[in-house]
Design an enzyme around this catalytic site. Structure first.
Site, PDB file in Angstrom:
ATOM      1  N   LYS A   1      45.889 -27.650  -9.155  1.00 54.94           N
ATOM      2  CA  LYS A   1      46.252 -28.711 -10.094  1.00 54.94           C
ATOM      3  C   LYS A   1      46.656 -28.035 -11.406  1.00 54.94           C
ATOM      4  O   LYS A   1      45.889 -27.249 -11.971  1.00 54.94           O
ATOM      5  CB  LYS A   1      45.023 -29.599 -10.317  1.00 54.94           C
ATOM      6  CG  LYS A   1      45.332 -31.059 -10.445  1.00 54.94           C
ATOM      7  CD  LYS A   1      44.038 -31.861 -10.458  1.00 54.94           C
ATOM      8  CE  LYS A   1      44.308 -33.326 -10.625  1.00 54.94           C
ATOM      9  NZ  LYS A   1      43.090 -34.089 -10.831  1.00 54.94           N
TER      10      LYS A   1
HETATM   11  O1  G3P Z   1      41.941 -36.999 -11.164  1.00 53.14           O
HETATM   12  C1  G3P Z   1      42.168 -37.284 -12.473  1.00 53.14           C
HETATM   13  C2  G3P Z   1      42.170 -38.742 -12.865  1.00 53.14           C
HETATM   14  O2  G3P Z   1      42.081 -39.558 -11.766  1.00 53.14           O
HETATM   15  C3  G3P Z   1      41.248 -39.047 -13.992  1.00 53.14           C
HETATM   16  O3  G3P Z   1      40.903 -40.387 -14.128  1.00 53.14           O
HETATM   17  O4  G3P Z   1      39.444 -42.157 -15.036  1.00 53.14           O
HETATM   18  O5  G3P Z   1      39.399 -39.858 -16.070  1.00 53.14           O
HETATM   19  O6  G3P Z   1      41.345 -41.366 -16.383  1.00 53.14           O
HETATM   20  P1  G3P Z   1      40.239 -40.963 -15.475  1.00 53.14           P
END
Ligand code: G3P
Length: 223
Positions: free
Chosen positions: A83
């Site tokens: 990533k």
């Molecule tokens: O995988 C990264 C992403 O899904 C993060 O989500 O909830 O931290 O905005 P969030």
């Protein structure tokens, strides 16, 4: 649409995998921190649990640092995806890693222009963050539709991972839009199963089954 779990919780991953519902995993440093476990140890364990891709994120800021991290991560399992952030250095790293046979997932994508560049750089996966856009009063799901149109127009091979998913509706809208993948946190994954009418129906069928059996029992006793 493939469903990935946006989690490093091995219990939750095992549970989803047992139902054939875990097509892959995405992680980031925040997700790993939540588990309070060693990064390498937990990724190795996940890699033994599922066959699908597992996105692993480092903290490199230059392309060289990202490549170095990704080469190390790729030794932790057979299905590791590197990533990398949506920056100029990140896209340089994408080119190098894809040429080495290490698939990449360009993360922190918030605009169609960023997605177009990530696709042109050759990313295997592109992760637009819908929830974080919604958080600042922008339409996260509209971004997905725009990116999918761009990828389709030119036949790019990149797959869209709808990320930063906050609700079952994000998952449903991702599927309606034709996204390749939605990566879903465990709490949202659990909510996908539920409907109050399902619970009500099960309760009433069980109740009626018991009533029918006890009525038959009474008839049998009278004979
Ligand atoms: O995988 C990264 C992403 O899904 C993060 O989500 O909830 O931290 O905005 P969030």
């Amino acid at each position: 649409m493939k469903i990935f779990l946006d989690s490093a919780n091995t219990q939750k991953i095992k549970e989803a995998a047992a139902m054939g519902l875990c097509d892959g995993i995405t992680t980031n440093p925040t997700i790993i921190l939540k588990e309070g476990r060693d990064h390498k140890e937990v990724i190795k364990e996940i890699s033994a649990l599922i066959l699908g891709p597992i996105s692993v994120e480092g903290i490199g800021e230059t392309a060289d640092e990202m490549v170095k991290d990704a080469v190390e991560f790729s030794k932790w399992g057979k299905n590791i995806v590197a990533k990398v952030p949506m920056t100029k250095e990140g896209l340089k790293a994408v080119r190098i890693l894809e040429a080495k046979g290490i698939p990449t997932n360009v993360t922190l994508v918030f605009s169609p222009a960023q997605a177009l560049l990530a696709a042109k750089a050759g990313a295997s996966y592109i992760s637009p963050f819908v929830g974080r856009l919604d958080d600042i009063s922008q339409n996260g799901m509209a971004l997905i539709a725009g990116i999918l149109t761009i990828l389709k127009n030119y036949g790019f091979k990149s797959q869209v991972i709808v990320a930063s998913v906050r609700s079952p509706m994000h998952v449903v809208e991702a599927a309606k839009a034709g996204a390749h993948i939605a990566t879903v946190p465990p709490d949202v994954f659990d909510k996908l199963f539920s409907h109050p009418l399902t619970d009500k129906g099960i309760k009433s069928f069980i109740g009626d089954y018991k009533k029918a059996n006890s009525a038959l029992g009474e008839v049998g006793a009278k004979k």
